[in-house]
Design an enzyme around this catalytic site. Structure first.
Site, mmCIF file in Angstrom:
data_model
loop_
_atom_site.group_PDB
_atom_site.id
_atom_site.type_symbol
_atom_site.label_atom_id
_atom_site.label_comp_id
_atom_site.label_asym_id
_atom_site.label_seq_id
_atom_site.Cartn_x
_atom_site.Cartn_y
_atom_site.Cartn_z
ATOM 1 N N ARG A 99 11.007 -35.023 106.880
ATOM 2 C CA ARG A 99 10.622 -33.645 106.662
ATOM 3 C C ARG A 99 11.720 -32.670 106.203
ATOM 4 N NH1 ARG A 99 6.275 -30.695 110.247
ATOM 5 N NH2 ARG A 99 5.818 -29.788 108.497
ATOM 6 N N ASP B 94 11.860 -22.073 110.699
ATOM 7 C CA ASP B 94 12.223 -23.620 110.398
ATOM 8 C C ASP B 94 13.807 -23.539 110.142
ATOM 9 O OD1 ASP B 94 9.265 -23.667 110.371
ATOM 10 O OD2 ASP B 94 9.729 -25.724 110.600
#
Ligand code: MRU
Length: 373
Positions: A94, A248
């Site tokens: 990711r 994030d």
């Protein structure tokens, strides 16, 4: 955190056999509480890619244990190169969460080419466990710093209920335990502050409705699910006292990448003079980036928008269409909230302004070197 009264972490080495890593399968929550065993680095990669595990902090811990599985699989003929290659493979799972590369690099940096394979395996496993334990400790610290903000809001309201809005899941399920945005909330509950959480459903993967609401229910925290579009209205009505979200990836200038839709909440909060806080462990900082625009933003399958999976009345899991067959959908996973809309960051070292000199003063080991003379 507790599930049906029993304490769980989100990832742990099997007690009987540490060459197996156990995780909670988040794709099935809240309808099924099941665990999944990871025994190969490919399993760890796929678990991150397919969001069996998700949330920046947990992705980092899963990458750490993925390196442990890679070390166990590494052939004795070229184990150093095999582990480095496995690290790059894990990093490709990711793109946005900074903790992924951070955990891989932290483990790779420990490996000395002169080490025997046995030594490498021992070092990698203990570092992966240390990353998981530090993740929990950082969240605890975030809780003890962040609770002061909720306490202040409570005093300002003459001890009336404090309403906190959160987006996505920056809770226990996004970390190894406790969570970042939820840590101050749990600490406020423990301090006897009357709190209530507005939970954004967080389309399209519904981390809010499926995970955050469930997690808060397990901990008996008052919460109400809202559509992603309702937050601005509630803010205008005076129903939101503060916003706390996770991150994030955060630049050293304080720009914050978080789940898509976070930016809109920050805009609405600013328009209504509501504090907007971001809770993050320092593993989420990207010390190489000064512009949020340079953060890689994940694009996931449009099918996550055009279909939805849920439980029927008979409790079987089913996927249904939400759009006409053939509908084109574009699915951006994250957006960037500029530092100017962030009231402050809550880190394990304390509360800091989203601004590069303040951030570097709190984390001087990452500040640019002062030229000699
Ligand atoms: O796509 P996800 O579920 O991994 O995204 C998670 C989030 O955006 C969280 O808010 C974020 O990771 C912050 S908490 C670690």
């Amino acid at each position: 955190m507790k599930v049906n009264g029993e304490h769980y972490r989100t990832i742990w080495p099997s007690v009987d056999d540490p060459s197996t890593i156990e995780v909670i399968d988040q794709r099935k929550l809240p309808y099924r509480f099941t665990t999944k065993s990871l025994t190969r680095v490919e399993d760890a990669h796929d678990a991150i890619r397919d969001m069996v595990v998700r949330g920046a902090g947990l992705i980092g811990a899963a990458a750490g244990f993925g390196m442990h599985l890679a070390a166990l699989q590494a052939p004795s003929s070229h184990y150093i190169q095999a582990i480095i290659d496995a690290g790059n493979y894990l990093k490709s799972a990711r793109p946005t969460a900074r903790d992924l590369a951070w955990a891989v690099d932290r483990i790779t940096a420990l490996i000395d080419p002169a080490d025997s394979l046995q030594t490498v395996r021992r070092k990698v496993f203990s570092e992966a466990c240390r990353i998981a334990d530090e993740n929990v400790e950082s969240c605890k610290q975030i809780g003890s710093h962040g609770v002061k903000l909720i306490h202040d809001a409570w005093i300002k309201k003459e001890k009336k209920r404090v309403n906190i809005l959160t987006h996505c899941n920056a809770g226990w399920l996004a970390f190894v335990d406790i969570g970042s945005a939820t840590a101050p909330i749990y600490a406020a509950r423990d301090a006897g502050i009357d709190i209530h959480v507005w939970v954004d459903e967080t389309r399209p993967w519904n981390q809010g409705s499926r995970l955050t609401a469930w997690e808060l229910q397990q901990e008996n925290i008052a919460n109400t699910l809202i559509t992603d579009n309702a937050g601005g209205y509630l803010m205008q009505k005076g129903e939101v006292d503060l916003v706390i979200v996770g991150s994030d990836r955060t630049t050293y200038t304080g720009d914050v990448a978080n789940k898509i839709g976070t930016y809109l909440k920050a805009l609405a909060a600013r328009d209504n003079q509501i504090p907007f806080y971001v809770a993050l462990p320092s593993s989420t900082f990207d010390w190489t980036l000064d512009k949020g625009n340079d953060i890689p933003i994940e694009r996931r399958s449009g099918e996550e928008i055009t279909t939805i999976t849920g439980a029927t009345k008979n409790n079987s899991l089913e996927t249904v269409n939400l759009a006409a067959p053939g509908t084109q959908a574009v699915n951006y996973g994250f957006d960037v909230t500029p530092a100017r809309l962030v009231t402050s960051l809550i880190t394990e070292r304390g509360i800091v302004q989203a601004e590069h000199s303040a951030i570097h003063s709190m984390f001087p080991e990452h500040a640019p070197a002062v030229p000699a003379g």
